[in-house]
Design a protein around this motif. Structure first.
Motif, PDB file in Angstrom:
ATOM      1  N   GLU A  18       0.860  -1.184   0.000  1.00  0.00           N
ATOM      2  CA  GLU A  18       0.000   0.000   0.000  1.00  0.00           C
ATOM      3  C   GLU A  18       0.898   1.236   0.000  1.00  0.00           C
ATOM      4  O   GLU A  18       1.709   1.421   0.899  1.00  0.00           O
ATOM      5  CB  GLU A  18      -0.898   0.008   1.234  1.00  0.00           C
ATOM      6  CG  GLU A  18      -1.862  -1.146   1.293  1.00  0.00           C
ATOM      7  CD  GLU A  18      -2.948  -1.059   0.244  1.00  0.00           C
ATOM      8  OE1 GLU A  18      -3.317   0.067  -0.166  1.00  0.00           O
ATOM      9  OE2 GLU A  18      -3.416  -2.121  -0.190  1.00  0.00           O
ATOM     10  N   LEU A  19       0.754   2.063  -1.006  1.00  0.00           N
ATOM     11  CA  LEU A  19       1.580   3.264  -1.102  1.00  0.00           C
ATOM     12  C   LEU A  19       0.883   4.468  -0.479  1.00  0.00           C
ATOM     13  O   LEU A  19       1.026   5.589  -0.948  1.00  0.00           O
ATOM     14  CB  LEU A  19       1.939   3.537  -2.566  1.00  0.00           C
ATOM     15  CG  LEU A  19       2.803   2.476  -3.220  1.00  0.00           C
ATOM     16  CD1 LEU A  19       3.033   2.802  -4.678  1.00  0.00           C
ATOM     17  CD2 LEU A  19       4.124   2.338  -2.500  1.00  0.00           C
ATOM     18  N   THR A  20       0.170   4.238   0.599  1.00  0.00           N
ATOM     19  CA  THR A  20      -0.517   5.338   1.273  1.00  0.00           C
ATOM     20  C   THR A  20       0.336   5.949   2.370  1.00  0.00           C
ATOM     21  O   THR A  20       0.081   7.062   2.784  1.00  0.00           O
ATOM     22  CB  THR A  20      -1.848   4.848   1.870  1.00  0.00           C
ATOM     23  OG1 THR A  20      -1.588   3.743   2.734  1.00  0.00           O
ATOM     24  CG2 THR A  20      -2.800   4.411   0.776  1.00  0.00           C
ATOM     25  N   GLU A  21       1.345   5.209   2.825  1.00  0.00           N
ATOM     26  CA  GLU A  21       2.203   5.725   3.892  1.00  0.00           C
ATOM     27  C   GLU A  21       3.492   6.288   3.295  1.00  0.00           C
ATOM     28  O   GLU A  21       4.006   5.797   2.291  1.00  0.00           O
ATOM     29  CB  GLU A  21       2.551   4.619   4.883  1.00  0.00           C
ATOM     30  CG  GLU A  21       1.349   4.105   5.638  1.00  0.00           C
ATOM     31  CD  GLU A  21       1.727   3.092   6.688  1.00  0.00           C
ATOM     32  OE1 GLU A  21       2.876   3.160   7.179  1.00  0.00           O
ATOM     33  OE2 GLU A  21       0.894   2.249   7.009  1.00  0.00           O
TER      34      GLU A  21
ATOM     35  N   TYR B 160      10.006   1.986  -1.391  1.00  0.00           N
ATOM     36  CA  TYR B 160       9.752   1.279  -2.642  1.00  0.00           C
ATOM     37  C   TYR B 160       9.895   2.137  -3.892  1.00  0.00           C
ATOM     38  O   TYR B 160       9.954   1.594  -4.989  1.00  0.00           O
ATOM     39  CB  TYR B 160       8.357   0.652  -2.621  1.00  0.00           C
ATOM     40  CG  TYR B 160       8.231  -0.423  -1.563  1.00  0.00           C
ATOM     41  CD1 TYR B 160       8.941  -1.608  -1.664  1.00  0.00           C
ATOM     42  CD2 TYR B 160       7.420  -0.247  -0.448  1.00  0.00           C
ATOM     43  CE1 TYR B 160       8.840  -2.586  -0.698  1.00  0.00           C
ATOM     44  CE2 TYR B 160       7.306  -1.222   0.524  1.00  0.00           C
ATOM     45  CZ  TYR B 160       8.021  -2.389   0.393  1.00  0.00           C
ATOM     46  OH  TYR B 160       7.924  -3.351   1.351  1.00  0.00           O
ATOM     47  N   ILE B 161       9.927   3.468  -3.751  1.00  0.00           N
ATOM     48  CA  ILE B 161      10.028   4.316  -4.941  1.00  0.00           C
ATOM     49  C   ILE B 161      11.285   5.179  -4.904  1.00  0.00           C
ATOM     50  O   ILE B 161      12.111   5.128  -5.817  1.00  0.00           O
ATOM     51  CB  ILE B 161       8.771   5.202  -5.090  1.00  0.00           C
ATOM     52  CG1 ILE B 161       7.553   4.307  -5.335  1.00  0.00           C
ATOM     53  CG2 ILE B 161       8.942   6.182  -6.237  1.00  0.00           C
ATOM     54  CD1 ILE B 161       6.256   5.043  -5.411  1.00  0.00           C
TER      55      ILE B 161
END
Length: 65
Positions: A32-35, A42-43
């Protein structure tokens, strides 16, 4: 000689068994890329590593000529 081989196998098997993890976490699902921490891990960090690799490669190429 056979005693040395048996002792070696006995010691190695003890080390191998000691390295076996007792609990392996299961599948955690999708990322989940919400945090903010997930975005950084990860990016941003892989992008920075790729950029630094190309900068290093360019400097190495210019230094050898």
């Amino acid at each position: 000689m056979k005693k040395c081989i048996r002792l070696f196998i006995l010691l190695i098997s003890g080390f191998v068994f000691a390295q076996k993890p007792s609990e392996i976490p299961g599948d955690t699902g999708k990322v989940e890329l919400t945090e903010t921490s997930d975005i950084i891990i990860y990016i941003l960090i892989p992008i920075i590593i790729i950029i630094l690799y190309f900068v290093w490669k360019k400097r190495k190429k210019n230094g050898s000529e």
